[in-house]
Design an enzyme around this catalytic site. Structure first.
Site, PDB file in Angstrom:
ATOM      1  N   GLY A  11      24.883  -6.004  30.060  1.00  0.00           N
ATOM      2  CA  GLY A  11      26.211  -5.463  30.381  1.00  0.00           C
ATOM      3  C   GLY A  11      26.989  -6.435  31.256  1.00  0.00           C
ATOM      4  N   ARG A  72      23.530  -7.813  23.958  1.00  0.00           N
ATOM      5  CA  ARG A  72      22.107  -7.488  24.078  1.00  0.00           C
ATOM      6  C   ARG A  72      21.483  -7.922  22.757  1.00  0.00           C
ATOM      7  NH1 ARG A  72      24.510  -2.686  26.776  1.00  0.00           N
ATOM      8  NH2 ARG A  72      24.065  -2.966  28.986  1.00  0.00           N
ATOM      9  N   ASP A 103      17.429  -7.316  34.574  1.00  0.00           N
ATOM     10  CA  ASP A 103      15.987  -7.485  34.334  1.00  0.00           C
ATOM     11  C   ASP A 103      15.670  -7.928  32.904  1.00  0.00           C
ATOM     12  OD1 ASP A 103      15.088  -6.949  36.833  1.00  0.00           O
ATOM     13  OD2 ASP A 103      14.470  -4.878  36.437  1.00  0.00           O
ATOM     14  N   THR A 125      24.590  -7.260  37.507  1.00  0.00           N
ATOM     15  CA  THR A 125      24.677  -5.913  36.923  1.00  0.00           C
ATOM     16  C   THR A 125      25.350  -4.980  37.918  1.00  0.00           C
ATOM     17  OG1 THR A 125      23.430  -3.931  36.273  1.00  0.00           O
ATOM     18  CG2 THR A 125      22.264  -5.485  37.662  1.00  0.00           C
ATOM     19  N   ASP A 127      24.627  -2.025  38.226  1.00  0.00           N
ATOM     20  CA  ASP A 127      23.692  -0.937  38.548  1.00  0.00           C
ATOM     21  C   ASP A 127      22.897  -1.143  39.843  1.00  0.00           C
ATOM     22  OD1 ASP A 127      24.487   0.132  36.122  1.00  0.00           O
ATOM     23  OD2 ASP A 127      22.768  -0.678  35.029  1.00  0.00           O
ATOM     24  N   ASP A 129      20.104  -2.381  40.093  1.00  0.00           N
ATOM     25  CA  ASP A 129      18.727  -1.931  39.823  1.00  0.00           C
ATOM     26  C   ASP A 129      17.750  -3.096  39.621  1.00  0.00           C
ATOM     27  OD1 ASP A 129      19.820  -2.783  37.452  1.00  0.00           O
ATOM     28  OD2 ASP A 129      19.052  -1.138  36.241  1.00  0.00           O
ATOM     29  N   ARG A 171      22.799   3.618  34.686  1.00  0.00           N
ATOM     30  CA  ARG A 171      21.615   3.744  33.804  1.00  0.00           C
ATOM     31  C   ARG A 171      20.581   4.658  34.445  1.00  0.00           C
ATOM     32  NH1 ARG A 171      20.658   0.500  29.453  1.00  0.00           N
ATOM     33  NH2 ARG A 171      22.068  -1.078  30.237  1.00  0.00           N
TER      34      ARG A 171
HETATM   35  O1  F6P Z   1      23.894  -1.832  32.938  1.00  0.00           O
HETATM   36  C1  F6P Z   1      25.247  -1.583  33.067  1.00  0.00           C
HETATM   37  C2  F6P Z   1      25.644  -0.331  32.350  1.00  0.00           C
HETATM   38  O2  F6P Z   1      27.033  -0.144  32.499  1.00  0.00           O
HETATM   39  C3  F6P Z   1      24.889   0.939  32.775  1.00  0.00           C
HETATM   40  O3  F6P Z   1      25.384   1.478  33.965  1.00  0.00           O
HETATM   41  C4  F6P Z   1      25.060   1.806  31.574  1.00  0.00           C
HETATM   42  O4  F6P Z   1      23.997   2.719  31.457  1.00  0.00           O
HETATM   43  C5  F6P Z   1      25.057   0.826  30.427  1.00  0.00           C
HETATM   44  O5  F6P Z   1      25.365  -0.450  30.969  1.00  0.00           O
HETATM   45  C6  F6P Z   1      26.030   1.145  29.325  1.00  0.00           C
HETATM   46  O6  F6P Z   1      25.837   0.243  28.301  1.00  0.00           O
HETATM   47  P1  F6P Z   1      26.847   0.050  27.090  1.00  0.00           P
HETATM   48  O7  F6P Z   1      28.062  -0.696  27.590  1.00  0.00           O
HETATM   49  O8  F6P Z   1      26.081  -0.741  26.101  1.00  0.00           O
HETATM   50  O9  F6P Z   1      27.249   1.408  26.620  1.00  0.00           O
END
Ligand code: F6P
Length: 320
Positions: A11, A72, A103, A125, A127, A129, A171
């Site tokens: 992300g 990804r 990660d 990120t 997050d 995390d 997440r």
């Molecule tokens: O990791 C960043 C994040 O925004 C998370 O908070 C969320 O769960 C995820 O990515 C959403 O991913 P996507 O943009 O693929 O929907």
């Protein structure tokens, strides 16, 4: 180290551009060449590789998102994909790669290193995390963006004397929720890590607050708990108080980075290049206990992170 590749993966996060800029300009200061690998590992496998110069990264420090694009990539999870990626690096003369991401992106960096390419990871990120570091690029901007949005929801929520559930990203982690919970003065904070989800207790809290004369009840719900819309319906039915759910979504990932994200991303990007020039590889840059440090990727990935119980207890005490 002669040619450094840089990619953003997973992300996007505000401040990634500042990190890329720092990698490019620090590498150039060392006399290295720099190549931008677009769209993360997926762009690497597609050979979407561009030359970067000092001027290529002008005018991006203030911009959200990542000008290298991101993705990804499933194929890069396989040993064949990882070997192919390392071979493509060699084909383009890239001996070292700085990977900016979370990660999952560091797993990829570790595999590139195992296939003979020097790698350094930089934590990016929203997050927060990543266990080895107290700071990740983008978290500060995301929290500020969410906080401003929640303030706005609160205005209308109070005017209508409603209960509002606001779902924030993260997440499986509750850091954005916890920070917004404190910063926005929420009445309840639901975290995937700590909240022993008890809807009856939540409903009792809402009713008790209303009896005490509170005009609003703000619940910050972490994405990892989820189900905000159905929760709102149940709360409204049980309390008789109009309840609305707002899912903030991707607006939290965009926008111009805060000064903190610009500065710390710049330092981390420069640190990554310094580490490569100092002969390091298979390491992750981190900010730990007030210092910039680096860890072995494997060691970093094995670390565990917890919500600070003191910070959570403060949030609970203040949410009255
Ligand atoms: O990791 C960043 C994040 O925004 C998370 O908070 C969320 O769960 C995820 O990515 C959403 O991913 P996507 O943009 O693929 O929907």
């Amino acid at each position: 180290v002669k040619t450094i590749g840089v990619l953003t993966s997973g992300g996007d996060a505000p401040g990634m551009n500042a990190a890329v800029r720092a990698v490019v300009r620090t590498a150039i200061a060392y006399g290295c060449q720099v190549k931008g690998i677009q769209k993360g590992y997926s762009g690497l496998l597609e050979e979407e590789i561009i030359d970067l110069y000092a001027g290529s990264v002008s005018d991006i420090i203030n911009r959200g998102g990542t000008f290298l694009y991101t993705a990804r990539c499933e194929e890069f999870r396989t040993p064949e994909g990882q070997k192919k990626g390392a071979d493509i690096c060699r084909k383009h003369g890239i001996d070292s790669v700085v990977v900016i991401g979370g990660d999952g992106s560091f797993q990829g960096a570790r595999q590139l290193a195992a296939n003979g390419i020097n790698t350094i990871g930089v934590p990016g990120t929203i997050d927060l995390d990543i266990a080895c570091t107290d700071y990740t690029i983008g978290f500060d901007t995301a929290v500020n963006t969410a906080m401003e949005a929640i303030d706005k929801v609160r205005d209308t929520s109070t005017s209508h004397e409603r209960c509002s559930i606001i779902e924030v990203m993260g997440r499986n982690a509750g850091y954005i929720a916890l920070w917004c919970g404190i910063a926005n003065g929420a009445e309840d904070i639901l975290l995937p890590e700590l909240y022993n989800y008890d809807e009856e207790a939540l409903i009792d809290h809402i009713i008790a607050n209303r009896r005490r004369g509170k005009k609003h009840h703000i619940i910050i719900n972490a994405e990892g708990v989820g189900h905000s819309t159905s929760m709102a319906k149940r709360i409204e039915a049980a309390t008789g108080i109009e309840t609305r759910a707002t899912i903030l979504g991707h607006l939290q990932r965009g926008g111009s980075p805060t000064a903190k994200d610009r500065v710390m991303a710049s330092v981390m990007g420069a640190y990554a290049v310094d580490a490569l020039m100092g002969g390091k590889s298979n390491r992750v840059v981190a900010y730990k206990d007030g210092k910039y440090v680096d860890y072995d990727i494997e060691e970093a990935l094995a670390m565990q992170k917890e919500i600070d119980p003191f910070q959570y207890s403060v949030a609970k005490i203040l949410a009255r």
